[in-house]
Write an enzyme that holds these catalytic residues in place. Structure first.
Site, PDB file in Angstrom:
ATOM      1  CG  LEU A 146      -1.994  -1.025   1.366  1.00 61.74           C
ATOM      2  CD1 LEU A 146      -2.755  -0.842   2.675  1.00 61.74           C
ATOM      3  CD2 LEU A 146      -2.959  -0.965   0.188  1.00 61.74           C
ATOM      4  CG  ASP A 147       0.621   4.211  -3.044  1.00 62.37           C
ATOM      5  OD1 ASP A 147       1.508   3.432  -3.455  1.00 62.37           O
ATOM      6  OD2 ASP A 147      -0.258   4.709  -3.771  1.00 62.37           O
ATOM      7  NE  ARG A 148       5.926   7.978   4.982  1.00 61.76           N
ATOM      8  CZ  ARG A 148       7.192   8.272   5.262  1.00 61.76           C
ATOM      9  NH1 ARG A 148       8.067   8.332   4.288  1.00 61.76           N
ATOM     10  NH2 ARG A 148       7.579   8.499   6.496  1.00 61.76           N
TER      11      ARG A 148
END
EC number: 5.4.99.-
Length: 305
Positions: A146-148
């Site tokens: 998942l993106d930050r």
């Protein structure tokens, strides 16, 4: 040494899996050897992990000490698939764990894995530290990311074999992967499907190619949950799982995700990226059982403006 066993259901703890296994102690014994005897089908590391996670109760009191002394007449109860209780994490928590996988709920702002700038505070690092407290040889493996700034449900494997099984069979094993997205503007269509061919630029930014079959095909379905004050909350279902897919597709239709400057957002009333992985449903890589994990919509997404 023999032990009487009965399977019961405890309904007084609705937040946990209600399935319990209960055993009666006939002879004096230390807790870990007792558990190894009654759970002979599981590895020593697995049994120690169950004990460390706080899944074992003696006379209804949680016990994690391996050498706790059991006496005849004591009742030992094992709670199945309980999320880690003994561990403390930053910006994440465990939703589910067994011998093959760990499923977490990640907060916005936490990296999935290390980068050049951030090597310590990541979901991967925290989980690796956690499993190695049980056994220094234990490891975890990244299955997807998942993106930050994206929060929500994320899956890790506990072995290379399980990782490969999941990644090689991801398309068939994942039965549902859905998000909620807070986007700019009021959409004309209450629901729609967005299809494009995604490519990555030299600056590592994803974009939709104008040419068919030029890149990786990406398909996103969305439905409006509610809209007000020039913001819309969407339910988003991924048919494919490409890098930054939802962020690119929302930008493509002129409704970038709130707080996503990289893909054209101009406002950020919630102080974070408006994207949350709400559901992951998957066939277990070992048992084949269908498991569904759900995370609540962040409250900040639902505030009236």
């Amino acid at each position: 040494m023999k032990y009487r066993r009965e399977v019961i259901k405890i309904m007084s703890k609705p937040r946990q899996n209600p399935n319990m296994e209960q055993y009666k102690v006939d002879k004096p014994a230390e807790l870990l050897p007792f558990l190894l005897s009654i759970m002979s089908q599981q590895s020593r590391n697995s049994v120690k992990s169950i004990l460390t996670r706080g899944q074992v109760f003696v006379n209804n009191q949680e016990v994690t000490k391996h050498d706790f002394m059991l006496e005849p007449g004591y009742t030992v109860t094992i709670q199945k698939n309980k999320a880690a209780k003994a561990a403390t994490f930053e910006k994440m928590n465990i939703l589910y764990e067994d011998d093959a996988i760990i499923v977490i709920e990640k907060d916005a702002g936490l990296l999935s894995i290390a980068t050049e700038k951030e090597k310590s505070l990541t979901a991967y690092k925290q989980l690796m530290t956690y499993v190695r407290k049980i056994n220094p040889k234990n490891r975890i493996y990244v299955v997807h990311r998942l993106d930050r700034e994206t929060s929500g449900v994320m899956l890790f494997a506990k072995s290379e074999q399980v990782k490969q099984t999941l990644q090689n069979g991801w398309k068939d094993m994942v039965k549902e992967r859905s998000y909620v997205a807070l986007v700019e503007g009021i959409l004309n269509k209450r629901e729609d499907t967005i299809t494009s061919w995604l490519k990555e630029s030299k600056t590592f930014k994803m974009f939709s190619s104008e040419k068919p079959n030029d890149g990786k095909k990406a398909i996103t379905h969305y439905k409006v949950i509610k809209a007000n004050n020039n913001l819309s909350l969407l339910s988003v279902y991924l048919e494919t799982g490409r890098k930054n897919q939802i962020r690119v597709h929302m930008s493509d239709i002129g409704h970038p995700i709130v707080g996503d400057k990289k893909y054209g957002s101009k406002v950020n009333p919630i102080g974070r990226l408006g994207l949350h992985a709400i559901v992951l449903a998957i066939k277990h890589p070992v048992t084949g059982e269908l498991l569904r994990f759900k995370s609540d919509i962040p409250k900040v997404f639902l505030k009236k403006r």
